[in-house]
Write an enzyme that holds these catalytic residues in place. Structure first.
Site, PDB file in Angstrom:
ATOM      1  N   ALA A  70       0.824  -1.214   0.000  1.00 43.13           N
ATOM      2  CA  ALA A  70       0.000   0.000   0.000  1.00 43.13           C
ATOM      3  C   ALA A  70       0.855   1.261   0.000  1.00 43.13           C
ATOM      4  O   ALA A  70       0.474   2.267  -0.602  1.00 43.13           O
ATOM      5  CB  ALA A  70      -0.931  -0.001   1.206  1.00 43.13           C
ATOM      6  N   GLN A 180      -7.079  -0.738   5.323  1.00 45.67           N
ATOM      7  CA  GLN A 180      -7.775  -1.343   6.478  1.00 45.67           C
ATOM      8  C   GLN A 180      -9.246  -1.618   6.161  1.00 45.67           C
ATOM      9  O   GLN A 180     -10.014  -1.967   7.072  1.00 45.67           O
ATOM     10  CB  GLN A 180      -7.676  -0.421   7.704  1.00 45.67           C
ATOM     11  CG  GLN A 180      -6.254  -0.153   8.170  1.00 45.67           C
ATOM     12  CD  GLN A 180      -5.553  -1.380   8.776  1.00 45.67           C
ATOM     13  OE1 GLN A 180      -6.202  -2.392   9.095  1.00 45.67           O
ATOM     14  NE2 GLN A 180      -4.240  -1.304   8.907  1.00 45.67           N
ATOM     15  N   CYS A 322       3.642   1.677  12.428  1.00 46.69           N
ATOM     16  CA  CYS A 322       4.483   2.480  11.542  1.00 46.69           C
ATOM     17  C   CYS A 322       5.106   3.669  12.262  1.00 46.69           C
ATOM     18  O   CYS A 322       6.046   4.254  11.768  1.00 46.69           O
ATOM     19  CB  CYS A 322       3.672   2.992  10.370  1.00 46.69           C
ATOM     20  SG  CYS A 322       2.844   1.688   9.504  1.00 46.69           S
TER      21      CYS A 322
HETATM   22  N1  PMP Z   1      -2.167   2.539   4.776  1.00 46.13           N
HETATM   23  C1  PMP Z   1      -2.691   2.071   5.920  1.00 46.13           C
HETATM   24  C2  PMP Z   1      -4.012   2.620   6.377  1.00 46.13           C
HETATM   25  C3  PMP Z   1      -2.029   1.098   6.659  1.00 46.13           C
HETATM   26  O1  PMP Z   1      -2.569   0.631   7.803  1.00 46.13           O
HETATM   27  C4  PMP Z   1      -0.785   0.618   6.196  1.00 46.13           C
HETATM   28  C5  PMP Z   1      -0.016  -0.434   6.985  1.00 46.13           C
HETATM   29  N2  PMP Z   1       0.235  -0.070   8.314  1.00 46.13           N
HETATM   30  C6  PMP Z   1      -0.273   1.135   4.992  1.00 46.13           C
HETATM   31  C7  PMP Z   1      -0.997   2.084   4.311  1.00 46.13           C
HETATM   32  C8  PMP Z   1       1.035   0.683   4.445  1.00 46.13           C
HETATM   33  O2  PMP Z   1       1.028  -0.680   4.106  1.00 46.13           O
HETATM   34  P1  PMP Z   1       2.400  -1.395   3.730  1.00 46.13           P
HETATM   35  O3  PMP Z   1       3.298  -1.222   4.916  1.00 46.13           O
HETATM   36  O4  PMP Z   1       2.017  -2.826   3.516  1.00 46.13           O
HETATM   37  O5  PMP Z   1       2.940  -0.726   2.521  1.00 46.13           O
END
Ligand code: PMP
Length: 377
Positions: A70, A180, A322
């Site tokens: 994402a 999500q 994150c």
């Molecule tokens: N957007 C949202 C709302 C997320 O919860 C996350 C993952 N924490 C991400 C983006 C990023 O996903 P990824 O780390 O798999 O790239």
């Protein structure tokens, strides 16, 4: 071990692992190669692409670019579209509670590329009010990016109402981060100009995700390279991962109705159990995604409690995965008007397909023990 952190990542489905293994063992070709091994890989890749678009009900109107997740899909949608359509206008709009992969992309476009960035506030429930968006829109607006479901609180934005506002401004595109939301909340996917997600949030593997966009749109590629992914994302595609994502999505969609209802029950049970702990103050609004429940501890330090729970075999998170390094207060909760104390001491419990009542009972039992054992802050 009790795992209640499915908003961070879900355990992969055995179907996804099998789909990955099958392709890795039997169909390892480069989908761009012009020979039978390449053609076989290309066929698997296109089948996965079509299966995902069909599953989401957007195969007639939208296309799909496979990405590493994402974060990359958000960057491609936001920076790729802003650069491609920059001559139409300079205003780009997002909200204060987006995932960092959205917020930082906007920040970069503002600070280094001269775009006019508007970051919308949210209300006490963590949602963008359509009127707030309407007041920020103008004829120069080319892009709006607002998430469907917040990763910390589960707050659900009213995408149809926000989309209605955006449609009054024909130059503006609407992107939504659905990371999500996929398989968890019903959304008007066919009406969105662009949306992003990650496979590992619904039983797929880490390192796979997608940007889905209306067929007539284009982007400046962020990864330059060959002609892969319609020339919009260079690099040899992870065919096995794409196949695993397709398998995970099919399973998620086949179970989705019962799962949503089941998890609503779990969420209600957790809320009722938490109501017996007087220092637990729930932050998620009552109509949030049932898959996420966020609460603050009014007397104890959440990070210490989460660590103590982990030692007892219970996995939940404090702040979002994150942001936990170096930024201990939740900017999402602060944007909702919570106090600094509440924002520094939140705990997120998030459910998935394997979560059950026994997990909630174990979490509550151990939480009560930890709150007795650990000194108040
Ligand atoms: N957007 C949202 C709302 C997320 O919860 C996350 C993952 N924490 C991400 C983006 C990023 O996903 P990824 O780390 O798999 O790239």
């Amino acid at each position: 071990m009790i795992y209640l952190d499915c908003a961070a990542t879900t355990p992969p489905f055995s179907e996804a692992i099998k789909a990955f293994e099958e392709v890795s063992l039997n169909c390892f070709g480069n989908p761009s190669s012009l020979h039978t091994v390449g053609f076989a890989a290309s066929k698997v890749l296109e089948n996965a692409r079509n299966s995902i678009l069909n599953c989401l009900g957007v195969s007639k109107s939208h296309r799909l670019i496979f990405t590493s997740g994402a974060s990359e899909a958000n960057s491609l949608a936001i920076k790729g579209a802003a650069f491609h359509y920059k001559n139409r206008g300079k205003r780009i709009i997002t909200s204060a509670v987006e995932h960092p992969s959205v917020l930082k992309a906007f920040e970069q476009l503002g600070q280094e590329f001269g775009f006019e960035v508007i970051e919308l506030p949210v209300n006490a429930e963590g949602k963008v009010e359509p009127e707030t968006l309407e007041n920020a829109m103008n004829k120069e607006t080319i892009l709006v990016s607002i998430m469907a479901v917040n990763n910390e609180t589960g707050s659900i934005n009213d995408l149809p109402a926000l989309l209605k506002v955006v449609r009054k401004f024909p130059k503006a595109l609407f992107h939504s981060d659905l990371t999500q939301a996929i398989g968890k909340v019903d959304l008007p996917l066919g009406d969105l100009d662009m949306f992003s997600f990650s496979a590992h949030k619904f039983g797929g593997l880490k390192g796979n995700g997608a940007l889905i966009y209306k067929s007539h749109l284009s982007f400046l590629p962020l990864i330059s390279g060959g002609h892969q992914e319609a020339g919009l994302r260079g690099g040899t595609v992870d065919v096995a991962g794409a196949n695993a994502m397709s398998a995970a999505l099919s399973k998620t969609y086949s179970l989705r109705k019962e799962e949503i209802a089941r998890v609503q029950g779990l969420n209600a049970y957790l809320k009722q159990q938490l109501s017996e702990i007087d220092e637990a103050s729930i932050n998620s609004p009552s109509d949030a995604s049932p898959f996420v429940l966020n609460f603050s501890l009014l007397r104890h330090k959440a990070s210490v409690v989460v660590e103590a729970l982990s030692e007892k075999g219970i996995c939940v998170s404090s702040v979002s995965a994150c942001n936990s390094k170096g930024e201990p207060a939740s900017y999402v909760l602060l944007a909702m008007g919570k106090t600094m104390d509440e924002a520094k001491n939140s705990i997120r419990v998030s459910f998935g397909i394997n979560s059950n009542k026994g997990d909630v009972d174990a979490f509550i039992t151990e939480l009560k023990v930890v709150l007795e054992e650990v000194n108040p802050r």
